[in-house]
Enzyme design. Structure first.
Site: not given
Ligand code: IPT
Length: 987
Positions: A410, A487
């Protein structure tokens, strides 16, 4: 005041001064002094409050407090941890940081023995958050940034034999903080180890390639010492020139067979142990291959976390993570979002986990500024970013487990990221480059990586029909490379749901190389309340000005590392071997999804249960199935032809389990890897007869209600004549059952889809009044064959609701049957959290035995980890202690349940027709919803029983797609039946 002190480095984008060039982290027998332990400590409020001369050896620190190293000061009585996900906790005005910049002044003395080679002295810090300057004996060595990266200083000109004093000034905020906006607690201090060592061999780089066609490994070790000698006894290399190259037939390294060859470099009497893993990582035909075979990443995102020490971890904790991962079929880790403690990587090498090592870099807080000034694109930050990339790669380059370097997380897009990628490629061409933020072009990365893409989009990408990128050349590149979800499956609170649907896609399309659940562990901070009850703090609990609440608690394991139901679900979903128990064909299919391991390491066990009671069991001999292959075998003969009397004792289920045949490094023999279950249907004739018998029993109501003294009696049950609500069954005083549609909203409903596009379900539900429905009795009528109660359920101020008809009847066996018919009226705009009935029982009935899915909680889209069986638990054990209390503990597809006292002989029996969801709690939904932390929940003296026809799925919408239609519970016509009977041991 100390205006004489130069602190310009704090707000300088420069990564540091006076540092030695980055190199690998390795063990060696050079002399070293461990500087961990208690240091003298003072916390200055800011740069205007520094202690003049604190670095001088003669400075009097008597009266200063002590601070452990490694540790965060916020977890040791100084300052407070603060949690923010995306936003910076200070004005975005790079590189400036607030005047209120807590600064730790650390000092400690240490002895250097007379034989310590002073001219080779190096002071090494494994991690300091966020910026620091260092003195030895009053001599400034330099300063550094990059919290999760090592920094070394030449200390030769400052050290002496005998007593020395090291002083370190650590600033909470620095220009480096702009590069460290990861979704985690802001905490500060010397949080990884410190050592003073005698520099010997400076650096080495193991190149260990594997050719799967010939089975040959090629080894070459680059070293900075021309006279270094290499030995690898197992390869017959003794005291040879490390450069080689040497070839030999080797066993390759993989997550499944992490073969490491022990070796040694010897330079000028110094011995450096090596652990060499041979493997080749490539993109071939749009797939990630290792050693010539595609890999499927069954991964998790791992932050470093311990509920008492934060991101300071001991080896035991790191090992606990690795073992838990391996035991739950996890085969990959993304080190979100920074390089972990180096010991963790060594454990991954040893136990076998594919690793994406991620750079300590995130600038998410620039997103709300439209990425204006984002360090990824500003030349002034280039040096700092290249420095971070180099320090990660140099430190970790000798770990065979690392298959990808990730530039960070990010951090938008920009030239500096492309420059990091180019530098890494030049230094190490043996691994792939990952950065999710480049997904629009993928111009400088080797994998197309996304986060939280929904099932449909992943399916499109799998089929290579995703929308084109702007630039045709980028599009061609992106379409040719493999896809991962770096993720997905946001594991916040109850959930994630829908993992099976993702895994089906990953296993279906070759382009999809799997993904990484967000995330491994809840970062709750352990606290104890006045009554001595432990709970976990989250954002806002320390009075932060801005915070993101419990978004920091979104892991597959609780802060104390207890697996949550989400991990058990994931374990089943990502089984490397699929076991299908086909009831129609009476066969068993074993499908091996391993990368390179055949199934010969598994021992197969089966058992046959009737109504959850074992009637036969044994072992099955199944010839090893090669990776990528399947084999179909016949059922054990006892299951094909079960004992004639078995069918009368309830459903017959055959369970087949693949368990470790022998101990592995990470689990003992007998540990379960894969399983399958199939129901053996009784022959059609017997089934029909049983159905007919049940029909006859329930329709032929044995009794007619009697009305007297405001009470209706039906069999051994009594009802309130006014409301028609059940009051007792036999000797048990009950309240309810009544229709219930409310559950304590889960995190996925409270947060809704990430971003403002959708109003979270919870606020829509609250708007519709679903948490405050009122029952209105329309009529209670007594008929010859039972009781009929008509009601309406609706909230104040709205014109829609549910018509509910309750029909009560008894059967010959004395079971009290409730038929519920639900019809929505008016304009419904929201789905239902649940649809069922709720009742309460006296507090003594605090144990449950059931036949259905178990042993853990399960919801319609998160039931993979459970299987049909007979289970028993106390009501306390039935609760899942999510960090923020919410709906939990549902037992799915229950055929029958007995809610009893501890002895099990008095209580209420509940019958599904055929199944019902059961949750039993020692507190009400209202209390569960109101509690902010688990310690606030106290049993209220009643047992709250929920018997549900259906639940809304749990999904993963807190940060991910909305709940799919198929898992949504709409307000619609519904009918269901539940039976009740008193259990009275004396009768
Ligand atoms: C995404 C982040 O990469 C991760 O660090 C964490 O914050 C997660 O979301 C949420 O728990 S960023 C999100 C805006 C898709």
């Amino acid at each position: 005041m100390s205006t004489d002190v130069d602190v310009t480095y704090v707000e300088s984008p420069a990564p540091g001064h006076g540092r030695l060039r980055p190199r690998a982290c390795f063990g060696s027998d050079v002399p070293a002094v461990d500087l961990d332990g208690d240091w003298r400590f003072r916390l200055a409020a800011g740069l205007g409050d520094l202690t003049a001369g604190f670095q001088e050896p003669g400075f009097q620190d008597i009266g200063w407090d002590e601070m452990p190293v490694p540790a965060f000061w916020q977890l040791n009585d100084y300052g407070k941890a603060a949690y923010l996900n995306i936003d910076y906790p200070f004005p975005v005005d790079p590189p400036r940081v607030p005047d209120a910049n807590p600064t730790g002044e650390y000092r400690r003395g240490f002895e250097l023995p007379a034989d310590f080679p002073l001219e080779r002295a190096v002071l090494r810090f494994e991690g300091v958050d966020s910026c620091f300057a260092v003195w030895v004996n009053g001599v400034l060595l330099g300063d550094g940034k990059g919290s999760r990266l090592p920094t070394e200083f030449d200390a030769s000109r400052a050290v002496r034999h005998g007593r020395n004093v090291v002083a370190v000034r650590v600033h909470q905020w620095s220009a480096g903080s702009y590069l460290e906006d990861q979704d985690m607690w802001w905490m500060s201090g010397i949080f990884r180890s410190v050592r003073l060592l005698a520099r010997g061999l400076e650096d080495y780089f193991v190149h260990a390639d594997y050719d799967h066609v010939t089975g040959t490994g090629t080894l070459s070790v680059e070293t900075t010492a021309p006279n270094a000698r290499l030995s690898v006894p197992e390869l017959g290399l003794a005291d040879v020139d490390p450069a080689g190259p040497y070839t030999a037939a080797v066993q390759p390294w993989s997550d499944e067979a992490p073969k490491l060859y022990e070796g040694e470099l010897v330079v000028d009497g110094e011995r450096v142990p090596l652990r060499i893993g041979f493997r080749r990582v490539l993109v071939e035909d749009g797939q990630i291959t290792v050693n010539g075979r595609p890999i499927l990443l069954r991964g998790v995102n791992r932050h470093e976390w311990h509920p008492r020490t934060g991101r300071t971890l001991d080896r035991e904790t790191m090992l606990a993570d690795v073992l838990l991962m391996k035991r739950h079929n996890v085969n990959a880790v993304r080190t979100s979002h920074y390089p972990p403690h180096p010991d963790f990587l060594a454990l991954c090498d040893e136990h076998g986990l594919w690793v994406i090592d991620e750079c300590d870099y995130e600038t998410h807080g620039f997103e709300s500024l439209g990425w204006a000034g984002n360090p990824s694109a500003e030349p002034v930050w280039r040096e700092a970013l290249l420095d971070r990339a180099a320090r990660m790669v140099e430190r970790d380059k000798n770990h065979p487990s690392i298959i990808m370097w990730s530039l960070g997380n990010e951090a938008g897009d920009g030239e500096n990221l492309a420059a990091m990628a180019a530098w890494i490629r030049g230094r190490d061409g043996s691994r792939l480059i990952h950065y999710e933020g480049a997904w629009r072009s993928c111009a400088y990365v080797d994998v197309y990586s996304r986060m939280y893409a929904g099932h449909e989009e992943v399916d499109e990408i799998g089929r290579r029909v995703e929308a084109a990128t702007e630039n045709p050349a980028d599009d061609a590149h992106r379409r040719a490379i493999p896809f991962i979800q770096c993720e997905y499956g946001h594991a916040m609170g109850n959930g994630p749901g829908g993992l099976r649907d993702y895994q089906d896609l990953f296993e279906k399309y070759p382009r999809l190389a799997g993904g990484f659940i967000w995330e491994w562990i809840d970062h709750g901070i352990e606290q104890t309340d006045e009554d001595g009850v432990t709970f976990y703090a989250y954002g806002g609990d320390f009075g932060e000005e801005l915070h993101d609440s419990n978004f920091v608690a979104d892991g597959l394991i609780f802060p104390d590392r207890t697996p949550s139901p989400g991990l058990l679900d994931f374990k089943k979903v990502v089984e490397p071997v699929h076991v299908t128990v086909a009831a129609d064909a009476r066969t068993l299919e074993i499908r091996n999804l391993h990368h390179s391991r055949d199934t010969g390491y598994l021992r197969w066990e089966w058992n046959l249960e009737a109504g959850g009671v074992e009637i036969a069991a044994g072992a099955l001999e199944i010839e090893p199935v090669a990776p990528g292959e399947s084999r179909t075998v016949a059922w054990p003969k006892e299951a094909v032809d079960p004992a004639a009397d078995a069918a009368g004792d309830g459903e017959l289920w055959l369970t087949v389990r693949g368990v470790l045949a022998a101990d592995e490094l990470w689990a003992e023999a007998g540990h379960e890897i894969a399983w399958g279950q199939g129901r053996i249907e009784a022959d059609a004739g017997a089934d029909a007869a049983a159905a007919a018998a049940r029909q006859a029993a329930t329709s032929a109501a044995a009794r007619t209600p009697e009305v007297a003294d405001g009470v209706i009696r039906l069999g051994d049950a009594t009802f309130d004549a006014q409301t028609g609500v059940l009051r007792s069954i036999g000797g048990i005083d009950v309240e309810g059952p009544r229709l219930d549609i409310w559950r304590a909203p889960i995190d996925n409903e409270v947060w809704g889809e990430h971003g403002p596009r959708h109003e979270p379900l919870n606020s829509r539900w609250h708007g519709a009044g679903l948490h405050r429905m009122h029952h209105k009795t329309l009529g209670v009528s007594v008929a010859e064959n039972g009781l009929e109660v008509r009601t309406r359920l609706a909230a104040a101020a709205v014109g829609f609701g549910l018509d509910v008809l309750y029909r009560w009847a008894t059967d010959e066996a004395g079971v009290l049957w409730l038929d519920v018919v639900v019809d929505p009226y008016g304009a419904w705009t929201v789905p239902l959290p649940r649809l069922g009935v709720a009742l309460t029982l006296p507090g003594e009935y605090d144990h449950v035995e059931w036949f259905g899915l178990g042993p853990g909680e399960a919801y319609r889209d998160a039931a993979n980890g459970t299987r049909v069986g007979r289970y028993r638990a106390s009501v306390a054990e039935l609760q899942t202690p999510y960090v923020r209390p919410q709906e939990n503990g549902n037992r799915h597809d229950v055929r029958w349940a007995r809610i009893t006292d501890a002895a099990g002989d008095r209580g209420l029996s509940v019958l599904g027709a055929p199944v019902v969801d059961v949750s039993v709690k020692p507190w009400s939904t209202r209390e569960l919803e109101a509690a902010k932390h688990r310690n606030e929940l106290r049993p209220d003296g009643r047992i709250h029983v929920h018997l549900d026809h259906a639940h809304q799925g749990v999904g993963s919408a807190a940060c991910g797609p909305l709940l799919p239609e198929k898992d949504t519970l709409h307000a619609a016509h519904a009918e269901f039946r539940i039976g009740f009977a008193e259990i009275d041991g004396e009768s």
